[in-house]
Enzyme design. Structure first.
Site, short mmCIF file in Angstrom:
data_model
loop_
_atom_site.label_atom_id
_atom_site.label_comp_id
_atom_site.label_asym_id
_atom_site.label_seq_id
_atom_site.Cartn_x
_atom_site.Cartn_y
_atom_site.Cartn_z
N CYS A 39 -1.50 6.52 9.69
CA CYS A 39 -0.23 5.95 10.16
C CYS A 39 -0.48 4.70 10.99
O CYS A 39 -1.32 4.68 11.90
CB CYS A 39 0.49 6.99 11.00
SG CYS A 39 2.09 6.43 11.63
N CYS B 108 6.76 -4.58 15.50
CA CYS B 108 6.31 -3.54 16.41
C CYS B 108 4.85 -3.82 16.74
O CYS B 108 4.02 -4.01 15.85
CB CYS B 108 6.48 -2.16 15.79
SG CYS B 108 8.21 -1.73 15.46
N CYS C 121 1.60 -1.88 15.20
CA CYS C 121 1.59 -1.62 13.76
C CYS C 121 0.83 -2.70 13.02
O CYS C 121 1.15 -3.90 13.14
CB CYS C 121 3.02 -1.53 13.24
SG CYS C 121 3.13 -1.19 11.47
N CYS D 85 6.56 -6.71 7.15
CA CYS D 85 7.69 -6.22 7.94
C CYS D 85 8.07 -7.29 8.95
O CYS D 85 7.20 -7.96 9.52
CB CYS D 85 7.32 -4.92 8.66
SG CYS D 85 8.70 -4.16 9.56
N CYS E 41 3.70 8.52 0.79
CA CYS E 41 4.23 7.55 1.77
C CYS E 41 4.46 6.24 1.04
O CYS E 41 3.52 5.60 0.56
CB CYS E 41 3.22 7.38 2.90
SG CYS E 41 3.79 6.29 4.23
N GLU F 280 0.82 -1.20 0.00
CA GLU F 280 0.00 0.00 0.00
C GLU F 280 0.86 1.26 0.00
O GLU F 280 1.92 1.32 0.64
CB GLU F 280 -0.95 -0.01 1.20
CG GLU F 280 -1.99 -1.12 1.08
CD GLU F 280 -3.03 -1.09 2.17
OE1 GLU F 280 -4.16 -1.53 1.90
OE2 GLU F 280 -2.72 -0.67 3.29
#
Length: 382
Positions: free
Chosen positions: A359, A125, A128, A121, A114, A101
């Site tokens: 975010c 984290c 996220c 990933c 962005c 995305e």
């Protein structure tokens, strides 16, 4: 297999043209056509010799990731889901196609894109959404720069598009004026491909972005931060999210490998090369976890020797995250403590949350190769 020209920076394209027996200035011409004009059809490159155009049609392509869908938020934010190919896994899951995305945020004085750097990933984290999807692979240079290529040239052709006004009479005809490597993935874990893509973004023959207008965000891969300072120093944002090692170990696990003392030292070293004289610390505010006054005071002590500013980000909820958005009064008190200590503090606007483009909400489609998703499902079921 034809050479995808989006995979090559100008030096790489020049070398490849040399192998074809072509002069360096031809590479610059084609580079300009591809990136500044957004042309993928060699037949349309009218100032290129016909013999070279025919050669390119046989041996090269300009292929960006295909768009699966494009959504537009009520506030003008745009999100694309790009198809980046099959999972490459077992026969049972080969029908699954990975998706990344990319988000464009228009404002009066800028247009910020962005950009993602990985399919998923691996850093886990806990707050996220991307990290919850697991990890499949690094993106290629063409897949990274292709996000900018698609956004820049598709936005140019939109009717009634507003043009960012940079002030002082300067008006750009480019809808994308800023790039932040803050999409899916940890950019510095895909170092070589990201640095090559950054070089294309900065190249005056391509997008001509200023180093101050290109930002790489990292969760704190200290050795790669040092390499970035030497190879391609752009603006740096560090995903901090906690003011002490005990808390950061929990929510940003890479801290166990590169604890805060090492991270702060790396930030000071980076500033010697950086185009800005400060580091931006990104801080996602999690209700009752890291948003208390004592956390703000600990941040002041932690960053006392690092010229910096803080970008406070209210947590954007997603299903089963386990976290909640902070209260407005908690954010206000936290911000005022930092400001009273002399820090520049911004609070990130929540943009595009109606299309899951805010975010921490980017998820895409990830055929997880890390096994993390299955481990979590078994743990939750136990």
């Amino acid at each position: 297999m034809p050479q995808n020209l989006l995979d090559l920076d100008l030096a790489g394209l020049t070398a490849w043209f040399g192998e074809l027996g072509e002069k360096p200035f031809r590479a610059r011409q084609v580079f300009h056509w591809v990136h500044q004009a957004g042309v993928a059809d060699f037949a349309q490159m009218t100032d290129i010799a016909k013999s070279l155009r025919e050669k390119l049609q046989q041996q090269a392509v300009v292929t960006a990731p295909a768009i699966n869908y494009a959504h537009v938020s009520a506030d003008g934010t745009r999100k694309w889901l790009f198809d980046v190919g099959p999972s490459g896994g077992a026969a049972s899951d080969r029908a699954w196609r990975n998706g990344i995305e990319t988000v464009f945020i228009p404002e009066d004085d800028r247009g910020t894109l962005c950009v993602s750097s990985q399919v998923g990933c691996a850093l886990e984290c806990t707050f996220c959404s991307t990290g919850r999807q697991g990890f499949n692979r690094n993106l290629t240079v063409a897949e990274i720069i292709g996000q900018l290529w698609v956004a820049q040239h598709s936005l140019k052709t939109e009717p009634n598009r507003t043009t960012p006004n940079h002030g002082a009479g300067e008006i750009s005809d480019r809808p994308v004026t800023n790039v932040v490597m803050m999409g899916m993935g940890e950019p510095l874990a895909n170092f070589e491909n990201v640095v090559t893509a950054l070089g294309i973004m900065l190249d005056d023959h391509a997008y001509g972005l200023s180093r101050r207008r290109v930002t790489v965000s990292t969760s704190g891969l200290v050795p790669a931060m040092d390499r970035l300072a030497e190879r391609c120093p752009v603006a740096l944002a560090v995903s901090l999210h906690a003011p002490n090692d005990a808390l950061r170990d929990q929510i940003v696990p890479i801290n166990k490998k590169y604890p805060l003392a090492e991270l702060m030292a790396a930030c000071r070293r980076y500033l010697v090369y950086a185009p800005r004289d400060f580091i931006t610390f990104e801080y996602v505010m999690l209700a009752g976890v890291n948003d208390q006054p004592e956390h703000a005071r600990q941040l002041i002590e932690l960053t006392r020797e690092v010229p910096c500013k803080f970008n406070l980000i209210p947590f954007n909820p997603f299903p089963d995250s386990g976290y909640e958005k902070p209260r407005a009064d908690a954010m206000r008190v936290f911000r005022e403590i930092l400001q009273d200590a002399g820090y520049v503090v911004t609070t990130r606007k929540t943009r595009g949350d109606d299309i899951d483009a805010a975010c921490g909400q980017l998820a895409g489609k990830v055929a997880d190769k890390s096994g993390r998703v299955m481990k979590r499902m078994h743990k939750e079921a136990a």
